[in-house]
Design an enzyme around this catalytic site. Structure first.
Site, short mmCIF file in Angstrom:
data_model
loop_
_atom_site.label_atom_id
_atom_site.label_comp_id
_atom_site.label_asym_id
_atom_site.label_seq_id
_atom_site.Cartn_x
_atom_site.Cartn_y
_atom_site.Cartn_z
N MET A 1 -17.60 -32.61 -49.19
CA MET A 1 -18.41 -32.95 -48.02
C MET A 1 -19.51 -33.93 -48.45
O MET A 1 -20.54 -34.06 -47.78
CB MET A 1 -19.00 -31.68 -47.40
CG MET A 1 -17.90 -30.73 -46.94
SD MET A 1 -18.39 -29.58 -45.66
CE MET A 1 -19.63 -28.64 -46.52
N GLY A 2 -19.30 -34.62 -49.58
CA GLY A 2 -20.27 -35.60 -50.05
C GLY A 2 -21.44 -34.97 -50.77
O GLY A 2 -21.35 -33.82 -51.23
N ALA A 3 -22.54 -35.74 -50.89
CA ALA A 3 -23.71 -35.32 -51.69
C ALA A 3 -23.21 -34.93 -53.09
O ALA A 3 -23.48 -33.83 -53.58
CB ALA A 3 -24.47 -34.18 -51.01
N HIS B 1 -18.95 -31.85 -58.66
CA HIS B 1 -17.87 -32.65 -58.05
C HIS B 1 -17.30 -33.63 -59.08
O HIS B 1 -16.09 -33.85 -59.14
CB HIS B 1 -18.41 -33.49 -56.89
CG HIS B 1 -18.92 -32.69 -55.74
ND1 HIS B 1 -20.23 -32.72 -55.32
CD2 HIS B 1 -18.28 -31.84 -54.90
CE1 HIS B 1 -20.38 -31.93 -54.27
NE2 HIS B 1 -19.22 -31.37 -54.00
N SER C 1 -25.02 -27.45 -56.86
CA SER C 1 -24.66 -27.36 -55.44
C SER C 1 -25.43 -28.42 -54.68
O SER C 1 -26.57 -28.74 -55.04
CB SER C 1 -25.05 -25.97 -54.92
OG SER C 1 -25.08 -25.97 -53.51
N SER C 2 -24.82 -28.94 -53.62
CA SER C 2 -25.52 -29.94 -52.80
C SER C 2 -26.76 -29.33 -52.18
O SER C 2 -27.73 -30.02 -51.89
CB SER C 2 -24.60 -30.44 -51.69
OG SER C 2 -23.37 -30.82 -52.24
O1 PAF Z 1 -16.16 -26.94 -50.77
C1 PAF Z 1 -16.36 -27.81 -49.90
O2 PAF Z 1 -17.09 -28.78 -50.11
C2 PAF Z 1 -15.69 -27.68 -48.53
O3 PAF Z 1 -15.62 -26.35 -48.14
C3 PAF Z 1 -14.32 -28.35 -48.47
C4 PAF Z 1 -13.32 -27.68 -49.40
C5 PAF Z 1 -14.43 -29.83 -48.82
C6 PAF Z 1 -13.75 -28.25 -47.04
O4 PAF Z 1 -14.58 -28.88 -46.11
#
Ligand code: PAF
Length: 268
Positions: A27-29, A34, A182-183
């Site tokens: 979901m970005g950020a 990530h 975490s974002s």
């Molecule tokens: O973990 C996340 O960032 C979200 O839950 C995901 C897996 C991208 C689904 O929107």
């Protein structure tokens, strides 16, 4: 690195890809957690696809959705440096042409732990992940083990629905004091960040779940749950940061019996 907003264009590109595709839905950020998923994908696949889509259907609190950080330019720079080949930026109309008429529900584990006070959250997660997996058709998809419940549900869902993607769980990436990346950490002010830095050690050092609850409360955190599932002690706490209440999750290894899904991982 290609950046695509039109999913029809993506499908045309995908149709011509013959070598292995790794996928990291986000979901970005983007943070180091990530980036570790993206690097794992880039090391194991010829092509790495990143999606950035803030999925409204998994936010049970509209304010939480509204304040979700948007850092697209920085995310694209990080994605490039992590070896991403394609970034997908779909919008609501493309992801939910059905208006969310079709939903993917799991009726046992999804209502426990984070599901207890976030009704509908995992329905939103599973629905969007299934859509993204069908859209991207990756050989492997990478998820962080910080979101242990999410990882387990996605892994079980893919097995249940014969999704031919390998679901890869990647280790939690932590700050020096143990706080899981975490974002949401960006929402913590200085005192809240200092308190959050104790979350992991208090969770890991408690003799049992009840003692962990006591220790976290005594430190000043509001505890949503602490519950051991298989070999993981999972927890969610809420920490006040100015006017905001920031919800953080974490999990640590404890002695216990492996869950059926974990057992399959261990054997594989
Ligand atoms: O973990 C996340 O960032 C979200 O839950 C995901 C897996 C991208 C689904 O929107």
């Amino acid at each position: 690195m290609k950046v695509l907003r039109c999913m029809t264009q993506w499908s045309a590109l995908r149709a011509n890809m013959t070598s292995s595709v790794g996928f990291v839905p986000t979901m970005g950020a983007l943070h180091e957690g990530h980036l570790s998923l993206l690097r794992a994908s880039a090391a194991a696949n010829s092509q790495t696809v990143l999606s950035i889509y803030v999925n409204a259907t998994q936010f049970n609190d509209p304010q939480d959705f509204a304040k979700y950080p948007n850092t697209l330019e920085a995310d694209l720079a990080k994605a490039r440096s992590a070896g991403v080949d394609v970034v997908l930026l779909p919008d609501f109309e493309q992801m939910y042409s059905d208006g969310f008429r079709f939903q993917l529900n799991e009726i046992e584990f999804a209502s426990r732990l984070c599901g207890t006070d976030r009704p509908g959250h995992f329905t939103g997660v599973l629905t969007v992940v299934m859509k993204l997996l069908n859209l991207v058709r990756p050989n492997r998809a990478y998820f962080g083990l910080k979101d242990f419940q999410q990882y387990m549900l996605i892994k079980d869902m893919c097995e249940t629905f014969f999704v031919p993607t390998e679901i890869v769980g990647c280790p939690i990436v932590r700050e020096a004091d143990g706080l899981a990346m975490s974002s949401r950490n960006a929402l913590l002010d200085v005192p809240a960040r200092s308190l959050a830095g104790r979350f992991n050690s208090l969770l890991a050092n408690a003799a049992n779940d009840a003692q962990a609850v006591q220790a976290l409360r005594a430190a000043g955190m509001s505890v949503a749950y602490v519950e051991t599932v298989g070999t993981r002690r999972c927890a969610a706490v809420v920490i006040r940061s100015g006017d905001c209440a920031v919800r953080l999750i974490d999990n640590v290894a404890v002695p216990g019996s492996l869950l059926p899904t974990e057992l399959k991982d261990a054997v594989a």
